[in-house]
Design a protein around this motif. Sequence first.
Motif, PDB file in Angstrom:
ATOM      1  N   PRO A   1       0.897  -1.250   0.074  1.00 54.18           N
ATOM      2  CA  PRO A   1      -0.097   0.171   0.015  1.00 54.18           C
ATOM      3  C   PRO A   1       0.774   1.321   0.067  1.00 54.18           C
ATOM      4  N   GLN A   2       1.963   1.065   0.748  1.00 51.85           N
ATOM      5  CA  GLN A   2       2.920   2.300   0.648  1.00 51.85           C
ATOM      6  C   GLN A   2       3.382   2.427  -0.693  1.00 51.85           C
ATOM      7  N   ARG A   3       4.008   1.655  -1.363  1.00 48.58           N
ATOM      8  CA  ARG A   3       4.434   1.839  -2.749  1.00 48.58           C
ATOM      9  C   ARG A   3       3.366   2.155  -3.792  1.00 48.58           C
ATOM     10  N   ALA A   4       2.123   1.681  -3.313  1.00 48.99           N
ATOM     11  CA  ALA A   4       0.868   2.108  -4.387  1.00 48.99           C
ATOM     12  C   ALA A   4       0.721   3.471  -4.408  1.00 48.99           C
ATOM     13  N   ARG A   5       0.871   4.188  -3.050  1.00 44.00           N
ATOM     14  CA  ARG A   5       0.422   5.658  -3.112  1.00 44.00           C
ATOM     15  C   ARG A   5       1.412   6.360  -3.773  1.00 44.00           C
ATOM     16  N   HIS A   6       2.817   5.803  -4.042  1.00 41.48           N
ATOM     17  CA  HIS A   6       3.721   6.678  -4.838  1.00 41.48           C
ATOM     18  C   HIS A   6       3.178   6.471  -6.439  1.00 41.48           C
ATOM     19  N   LEU A   7       2.895   5.191  -6.539  1.00 46.06           N
ATOM     20  CA  LEU A   7       2.375   5.020  -8.007  1.00 46.06           C
ATOM     21  C   LEU A   7       1.382   5.725  -8.434  1.00 46.06           C
TER      22      LEU A   7
ATOM     23  N   HIS B   1      -3.018   0.429 -12.646  1.00 44.33           N
ATOM     24  CA  HIS B   1      -3.134  -1.071 -12.758  1.00 44.33           C
ATOM     25  C   HIS B   1      -2.338  -2.101 -11.741  1.00 44.33           C
ATOM     26  N   PHE B   2      -0.815  -1.589 -11.627  1.00 46.99           N
ATOM     27  CA  PHE B   2       0.280  -1.983 -10.779  1.00 46.99           C
ATOM     28  C   PHE B   2       0.003  -1.792  -9.279  1.00 46.99           C
ATOM     29  N   ALA B   3      -0.476  -0.219  -9.082  1.00 48.34           N
ATOM     30  CA  ALA B   3      -0.641   0.022  -7.724  1.00 48.34           C
ATOM     31  C   ALA B   3      -1.749  -0.851  -7.107  1.00 48.34           C
ATOM     32  N   ARG B   4      -2.718  -1.177  -8.204  1.00 50.34           N
ATOM     33  CA  ARG B   4      -3.960  -1.891  -7.451  1.00 50.34           C
ATOM     34  C   ARG B   4      -3.824  -3.211  -7.292  1.00 50.34           C
ATOM     35  N   ASP B   5      -3.202  -4.009  -8.122  1.00 50.09           N
ATOM     36  CA  ASP B   5      -2.846  -5.552  -8.054  1.00 50.09           C
ATOM     37  C   ASP B   5      -1.645  -6.093  -7.747  1.00 50.09           C
ATOM     38  N   ALA B   6      -0.516  -5.252  -7.827  1.00 50.20           N
ATOM     39  CA  ALA B   6       0.735  -5.832  -7.484  1.00 50.20           C
ATOM     40  C   ALA B   6       0.742  -6.783  -5.978  1.00 50.20           C
ATOM     41  N   ALA B   7       0.086  -6.331  -5.166  1.00 49.35           N
ATOM     42  CA  ALA B   7      -0.005  -6.996  -3.980  1.00 49.35           C
ATOM     43  C   ALA B   7      -0.633  -8.487  -4.292  1.00 49.35           C
TER      44      ALA B   7
ATOM     45  N   ALA C   1       8.080  -0.888 -18.066  1.00 48.59           N
ATOM     46  CA  ALA C   1       8.980  -1.474 -16.967  1.00 48.59           C
ATOM     47  C   ALA C   1       9.010  -0.907 -15.636  1.00 48.59           C
ATOM     48  N   ALA C   2       8.791   0.410 -15.599  1.00 45.64           N
ATOM     49  CA  ALA C   2       9.106   1.059 -14.140  1.00 45.64           C
ATOM     50  C   ALA C   2       8.073   0.834 -13.296  1.00 45.64           C
ATOM     51  N   ALA C   3       6.833   0.720 -13.398  1.00 46.53           N
ATOM     52  CA  ALA C   3       5.697   0.315 -12.754  1.00 46.53           C
ATOM     53  C   ALA C   3       5.847  -0.914 -12.069  1.00 46.53           C
ATOM     54  N   PRO C   4       5.988  -1.976 -12.780  1.00 45.48           N
ATOM     55  CA  PRO C   4       5.929  -3.243 -12.260  1.00 45.48           C
ATOM     56  C   PRO C   4       7.422  -3.493 -11.357  1.00 45.48           C
ATOM     57  N   ALA C   5       8.425  -2.860 -11.851  1.00 44.03           N
ATOM     58  CA  ALA C   5       9.617  -3.099 -11.175  1.00 44.03           C
ATOM     59  C   ALA C   5       9.746  -2.455  -9.692  1.00 44.03           C
TER      60      ALA C   5
ATOM     61  N   ASN D   1      -8.879 -10.794 -35.941  1.00 47.02           N
ATOM     62  CA  ASN D   1      -9.788  -9.848 -36.667  1.00 47.02           C
ATOM     63  C   ASN D   1      -9.574  -8.484 -35.793  1.00 47.02           C
ATOM     64  N   GLU D   2      -8.254  -8.053 -35.286  1.00 45.82           N
ATOM     65  CA  GLU D   2      -7.935  -6.813 -34.697  1.00 45.82           C
ATOM     66  C   GLU D   2      -6.577  -6.671 -34.906  1.00 45.82           C
ATOM     67  N   PHE D   3      -5.800  -5.518 -34.398  1.00 49.04           N
ATOM     68  CA  PHE D   3      -4.505  -5.439 -34.549  1.00 49.04           C
ATOM     69  C   PHE D   3      -3.963  -5.519 -33.375  1.00 49.04           C
ATOM     70  N   VAL D   4      -2.524  -6.038 -33.467  1.00 51.26           N
ATOM     71  CA  VAL D   4      -1.819  -6.473 -31.944  1.00 51.26           C
ATOM     72  C   VAL D   4      -1.422  -5.120 -31.309  1.00 51.26           C
ATOM     73  N   ARG D   5      -1.987  -4.989 -29.948  1.00 47.88           N
ATOM     74  CA  ARG D   5      -1.353  -3.858 -28.960  1.00 47.88           C
ATOM     75  C   ARG D   5      -1.255  -4.589 -27.599  1.00 47.88           C
ATOM     76  N   SER D   6      -0.389  -3.920 -26.741  1.00 48.65           N
ATOM     77  CA  SER D   6      -0.449  -4.264 -25.418  1.00 48.65           C
ATOM     78  C   SER D   6      -1.352  -3.665 -24.589  1.00 48.65           C
ATOM     79  N   HIS D   7      -1.262  -4.502 -23.309  1.00 48.45           N
ATOM     80  CA  HIS D   7      -2.548  -3.979 -22.448  1.00 48.45           C
ATOM     81  C   HIS D   7      -1.811  -4.252 -21.007  1.00 48.45           C
ATOM     82  N   PRO D   8      -1.839  -3.243 -20.087  1.00 52.02           N
ATOM     83  CA  PRO D   8      -1.468  -3.497 -18.769  1.00 52.02           C
ATOM     84  C   PRO D   8      -1.601  -4.774 -18.267  1.00 52.02           C
TER      85      PRO D   8
END
Length: 455
Positions: A45-51, A93-99, A140-144, A415-422
């Motif tokens: 939770p402390q790191r999540a506040r920073h994110l 996303h990573f602030a919410r779900d990393a734990a 890279a930075a958010a999950p790391a 039937n769609e173009f490739v893209r990333s999602h968090p």
Amino acid sequence: MAIVTLNPATGRPLRSYRELTARELDRALDRAARAFADWRRLTFPQRARHLRALARELRRGADQFAALITAEMGKPVAQARAEIEKCALNCEHFARDAALFLADERPAGAPAHRYVTYQPLGVVLAIEPWNFPFWQVFRAAAPALMAGNTMVLKHASNVTGCALAIERIFHRAGLPRGVFQTLVVGGARAERLVADDRIAMVTLTGSTAVGRRVATQAGAAMKKGVFELGGSDAYVILADADLDRAAELCAESRLYNTGQSCVAAKRFIVVESVRAAFEEKFAAALSARRPGDPTDPATQLGPLARADLRRELHGQVRRSVRAGARVRLGGAMPRGPGHFYPPTLLTGVKPGMPAFDEELFGPVAAVVSARDEAEAIRLANLTPYGLGAGVFTRQRRRGERIAREQLQAGNAFVNEFVRSHPTLPFGGVKLSGHGRELGAWGIREFTNVKTISVR
């Protein structure tokens, strides 16, 4: 030694930056190592506040950051704003779900007194490219950082202003000193950092050539690495495809970010029975994209990021034509200021031509004819790369079978173009690299997966 950034729309210099001295670089690594000792002890939770604070800072300065991206690498400003928003969403996303992703777990069948824990590694060296100058860093930075690591960034020299702006965002968001730092150094100096004892891991997005060098150094030092490298993505258009939808999505994928994306579609493998119809619709869709001043929100196609990239791309087009490809659209080097290149459609492309064998990092599309589905899949996989791939068909189960079982890529879409999602893993196979970013899979790459036994 000075690093000078240029505006690719005008060719004019923007700003000059001084590289760090050896002593300054040494101090930065010491700060990162010291910061790790404290940062890793923070709770999720402390790191999540920073994110979350990072996400707020990104949105607060979105217009300013988008303008900087556009000035340094030519991305159309509307796309640059979308890039900033994606960075903010990734932080949230990573602030919410990393734990949840890194919670201790006891695998099925494991002894009752044993479990698995995910622990941070230390200082992560991130070597990132210019084509998505904010997204590649925050990807890279958010999950790391949520995993408890600290990070030092070596960004591409032509987006040094973006790199320093990102560091300021971390400061303004209130993250402790040393948790994230930008290193203004050349590529050769950054690669040598891999062997430094203060670096625990390296993550790199870039060309296969650079990735090979850095991966070799990481392997020699027995350090973990995540490498997202080049791509020559193939989209397969089958005889039963919705050609209007396929042409529009293929054009969007090929020209987004002015075609400067590892995961952009580059080769379009079309079953011969619909090839002529697809080429006509595809040419129309490519022609409809509006090129121009990248600072204009209506612009859909800006300049290439550097003059050498434009020369290399045009050379690939000319060599392909000499080998038998035909230019249906574009293909001429424009006059005037800036590094612009027109939407270009090459037809009659075959294996052995640069347009088939090499990565086309710009607004050039290669259409390849195939007799049937089986040959189309064979041609799609006839590449040393394996980052993304797509298939267009009205039969969803057929498309899913091809995407799931037959296309050799880390990402395969129907039937769609490739893209990333968090929330989903992103990465490639073959020469497109190894390891994954994003989602639970991505954050675990930045950890020591440790077995604990307590009696």
